[in-house]
Design a protein around this motif. Sequence first.
Motif, PDB file in Angstrom:
ATOM      1  N   ALA A 196       0.827  -1.219   0.000  1.00  0.00           N
ATOM      2  CA  ALA A 196       0.000   0.000   0.000  1.00  0.00           C
ATOM      3  C   ALA A 196       0.857   1.262   0.000  1.00  0.00           C
ATOM      4  CB  ALA A 196      -0.934  -0.003   1.209  1.00  0.00           C
ATOM      5  N   SER A 197       2.000   1.202   0.690  1.00  0.00           N
ATOM      6  CA  SER A 197       2.835   2.405   0.828  1.00  0.00           C
ATOM      7  C   SER A 197       3.860   2.530  -0.291  1.00  0.00           C
ATOM      8  CB  SER A 197       3.573   2.381   2.170  1.00  0.00           C
ATOM      9  OG  SER A 197       4.568   1.360   2.168  1.00  0.00           O
ATOM     10  N   ARG A 202      -2.073  17.987  13.243  1.00  0.00           N
ATOM     11  CA  ARG A 202      -1.226  18.993  12.605  1.00  0.00           C
ATOM     12  C   ARG A 202       0.229  18.543  12.494  1.00  0.00           C
ATOM     13  NH1 ARG A 202      -4.509  19.971  10.627  1.00  0.00           N
ATOM     14  NH2 ARG A 202      -6.135  21.534  10.762  1.00  0.00           N
ATOM     15  N   LEU A 244       3.143  15.178  13.674  1.00  0.00           N
ATOM     16  CA  LEU A 244       3.497  13.939  14.378  1.00  0.00           C
ATOM     17  C   LEU A 244       4.969  13.683  14.116  1.00  0.00           C
ATOM     18  CD1 LEU A 244       2.443  11.571  16.095  1.00  0.00           C
ATOM     19  CD2 LEU A 244       1.955  10.347  13.980  1.00  0.00           C
ATOM     20  N   ARG A 245       5.697  13.500  15.198  1.00  0.00           N
ATOM     21  CA  ARG A 245       7.130  13.257  15.060  1.00  0.00           C
ATOM     22  C   ARG A 245       7.491  12.008  15.847  1.00  0.00           C
ATOM     23  NH1 ARG A 245      10.052  17.583  17.819  1.00  0.00           N
ATOM     24  NH2 ARG A 245      10.338  16.080  19.480  1.00  0.00           N
ATOM     25  N   ALA A 246       8.305  11.169  15.250  1.00  0.00           N
ATOM     26  CA  ALA A 246       8.678   9.925  15.923  1.00  0.00           C
ATOM     27  C   ALA A 246      10.098   9.529  15.567  1.00  0.00           C
ATOM     28  CB  ALA A 246       7.726   8.806  15.506  1.00  0.00           C
ATOM     29  N   PHE A 296      -4.308   1.239   1.933  1.00  0.00           N
ATOM     30  CA  PHE A 296      -3.461   1.754   3.006  1.00  0.00           C
ATOM     31  C   PHE A 296      -4.180   1.635   4.353  1.00  0.00           C
ATOM     32  CE2 PHE A 296      -1.504   4.809   5.770  1.00  0.00           C
ATOM     33  CZ  PHE A 296      -0.160   4.747   5.460  1.00  0.00           C
ATOM     34  N   ILE A 309      -3.335  -0.825   8.007  1.00  0.00           N
ATOM     35  CA  ILE A 309      -3.048  -0.327   9.362  1.00  0.00           C
ATOM     36  C   ILE A 309      -4.253  -0.485  10.293  1.00  0.00           C
ATOM     37  CG2 ILE A 309      -1.267   1.287   8.573  1.00  0.00           C
ATOM     38  CD1 ILE A 309      -3.388   3.565   9.006  1.00  0.00           C
ATOM     39  N   VAL A 332      -9.327   9.465   5.062  1.00  0.00           N
ATOM     40  CA  VAL A 332      -7.941   9.296   4.614  1.00  0.00           C
ATOM     41  C   VAL A 332      -7.035   9.332   5.851  1.00  0.00           C
ATOM     42  CG1 VAL A 332      -6.094  10.190   3.159  1.00  0.00           C
ATOM     43  CG2 VAL A 332      -8.485  10.467   2.437  1.00  0.00           C
ATOM     44  N   PRO A 374      -4.089  10.148   8.116  1.00  0.00           N
ATOM     45  CA  PRO A 374      -3.084  11.200   7.924  1.00  0.00           C
ATOM     46  C   PRO A 374      -1.760  10.672   7.362  1.00  0.00           C
ATOM     47  CG  PRO A 374      -4.194  11.503  10.027  1.00  0.00           C
ATOM     48  CD  PRO A 374      -4.700  10.209   9.468  1.00  0.00           C
ATOM     49  N   THR A 375      -1.359   9.483   7.816  1.00  0.00           N
ATOM     50  CA  THR A 375      -0.068   8.954   7.369  1.00  0.00           C
ATOM     51  C   THR A 375      -0.133   8.351   5.960  1.00  0.00           C
ATOM     52  OG1 THR A 375      -0.450   6.831   8.472  1.00  0.00           O
ATOM     53  CG2 THR A 375       0.766   8.509   9.722  1.00  0.00           C
ATOM     54  N   ALA A 410       2.444   9.054   3.223  1.00  0.00           N
ATOM     55  CA  ALA A 410       3.619   8.219   2.918  1.00  0.00           C
ATOM     56  C   ALA A 410       3.590   7.746   1.458  1.00  0.00           C
ATOM     57  CB  ALA A 410       3.677   7.012   3.859  1.00  0.00           C
ATOM     58  N   VAL A 411       2.400   7.603   0.893  1.00  0.00           N
ATOM     59  CA  VAL A 411       2.304   7.100  -0.486  1.00  0.00           C
ATOM     60  C   VAL A 411       2.947   8.088  -1.476  1.00  0.00           C
ATOM     61  CG1 VAL A 411       0.733   6.372  -2.328  1.00  0.00           C
ATOM     62  CG2 VAL A 411       0.332   5.615   0.032  1.00  0.00           C
ATOM     63  N   GLU A 415       4.867  10.508  -0.635  1.00  0.00           N
ATOM     64  CA  GLU A 415       6.218  10.763  -0.111  1.00  0.00           C
ATOM     65  C   GLU A 415       7.217   9.729  -0.626  1.00  0.00           C
ATOM     66  OE1 GLU A 415       6.551  10.050   4.049  1.00  0.00           O
ATOM     67  OE2 GLU A 415       8.527  10.986   4.222  1.00  0.00           O
ATOM     68  N   ILE A 416       6.829   8.466  -0.583  1.00  0.00           N
ATOM     69  CA  ILE A 416       7.729   7.400  -1.028  1.00  0.00           C
ATOM     70  C   ILE A 416       7.897   7.436  -2.547  1.00  0.00           C
ATOM     71  CG2 ILE A 416       7.913   4.876  -1.250  1.00  0.00           C
ATOM     72  CD1 ILE A 416       6.726   4.792   1.670  1.00  0.00           C
ATOM     73  N   LEU A 447      11.798   8.258  -1.624  1.00  0.00           N
ATOM     74  CA  LEU A 447      12.567   7.033  -1.423  1.00  0.00           C
ATOM     75  C   LEU A 447      12.800   6.298  -2.739  1.00  0.00           C
ATOM     76  CD1 LEU A 447      13.900   5.125   0.666  1.00  0.00           C
ATOM     77  CD2 LEU A 447      11.702   3.941   0.843  1.00  0.00           C
ATOM     78  N   GLU A 451      10.902  10.251  11.616  1.00  0.00           N
ATOM     79  CA  GLU A 451       9.951  10.813  10.659  1.00  0.00           C
ATOM     80  C   GLU A 451       9.170  11.932  11.323  1.00  0.00           C
ATOM     81  OE1 GLU A 451       9.568   9.627   7.440  1.00  0.00           O
ATOM     82  OE2 GLU A 451       8.051  11.156   6.993  1.00  0.00           O
ATOM     83  N   GLU A 452       8.947  12.984  10.579  1.00  0.00           N
ATOM     84  CA  GLU A 452       8.096  14.053  11.088  1.00  0.00           C
ATOM     85  C   GLU A 452       7.142  14.485   9.981  1.00  0.00           C
ATOM     86  OE1 GLU A 452      10.054  17.405  12.845  1.00  0.00           O
ATOM     87  OE2 GLU A 452       8.146  18.389  13.256  1.00  0.00           O
ATOM     88  N   TYR A 453       5.862  14.539  10.336  1.00  0.00           N
ATOM     89  CA  TYR A 453       4.852  15.052   9.412  1.00  0.00           C
ATOM     90  C   TYR A 453       4.259  16.328   9.969  1.00  0.00           C
ATOM     91  CZ  TYR A 453       4.610  10.686   6.780  1.00  0.00           C
ATOM     92  OH  TYR A 453       4.894   9.612   5.985  1.00  0.00           O
ATOM     93  N   GLU A 454       4.025  17.271   9.071  1.00  0.00           N
ATOM     94  CA  GLU A 454       3.206  18.430   9.407  1.00  0.00           C
ATOM     95  C   GLU A 454       2.082  18.467   8.385  1.00  0.00           C
ATOM     96  OE1 GLU A 454       5.303  22.209  10.416  1.00  0.00           O
ATOM     97  OE2 GLU A 454       7.050  21.000   9.918  1.00  0.00           O
ATOM     98  N   TRP A 455       0.882  18.641   8.878  1.00  0.00           N
ATOM     99  CA  TRP A 455      -0.287  18.699   7.989  1.00  0.00           C
ATOM    100  C   TRP A 455      -0.965  20.059   8.134  1.00  0.00           C
ATOM    101  CZ3 TRP A 455       0.582  14.441  11.219  1.00  0.00           C
ATOM    102  CH2 TRP A 455       0.789  13.211  10.595  1.00  0.00           C
TER     103      TRP A 455
END
Lengths: 140, 148
Positions: free
Chosen positions: A32-33, A80, A82-84, B42, B46, B53, B55-56, B59-60, B62-63, B67, B88-92
């Motif tokens: 999927a990704s 808004r 998420l950091r990990a 997706f 998970i 949708v 939020p993560t 990645a689709v 993004e990759i 990547l 990894e850090e996302y801002e939306w």
Amino acid sequence: VSVRFEEVSVGDEIPGLAKVVTREDVRAYAEASGDRNPLHLDEDVARAAGFPGVIAHGMFTMAHLASCVVRWSGDAGALRRLRAQFRAPVLMGEEIVAGGSVRSLDPASRHVTLDVWVRVERDGATEWPIRRGEAVVELF
Amino acid sequence: VVRWRDSRIGRSPDTVALNRDREGEVYPRVTVAVDQGSVGRFARSIGEDGTFVPPTWVAVPEIAAGLGPALADEGLGVELARVLHAEEEYEWRRGLRVGEIVSAQTRIDSIRGRGDVEFLTLVTTVTDQDGEEVALATSMLIVRGGSA
């Protein structure tokens, strides 16, 4: 139902979210990704890299953490940030538990900042695939 | 001693040696439909039901934008099986909806070495059809050295 900003206090814990990670999940996530790194799919490659077996994508674990936060806030569009940091591998068949607690509140922006994490019990000890992560949610 | 000297100049034939000259490289923009097929696949992977949708899901794109091209970039020198995801850090800016089309573009933000591992940071901007930025993704990858 979405949580309202006024209902939230510093120190509040959000409900934990548990999930047993399966090979099928990880394979489905890879498809999927688009991240088909063999560390997540091929036992031999994972062992050669020093892991006991294939490991879940960090992003798979992070997606589960996001689900935990979204279930609490009630609105996927409210997330808004998420950091990990991915600090420990997640192996197949293990149960990951995501959680978080409210660190700070900003009334002007109605942003709630949470400390978030994902833990796993392994061999009688707690491991932290994600520790000291951060989430920001904008509430109504 | 040899290893110390090699790592000081950022090159060591027996370790990782990503090409530092690729810092700042911008890969081509890719367009990705936020369609029910992709979102549903997706979401199910998970444990979500696909009614929104996740939020993560970003990645689709993004990759696809980052990547993928980084692995195909022979001038950079990344091998998929040596890559570990460190951070990894996302801002939306807002949530996405099924039916939208987004585009994503990735820049190599930095390449840093530390002994037999190197850190590759990719920054991806996801933009909607109106040209508004909807998400920013920062991905720090560890590229391991050695012969494994």
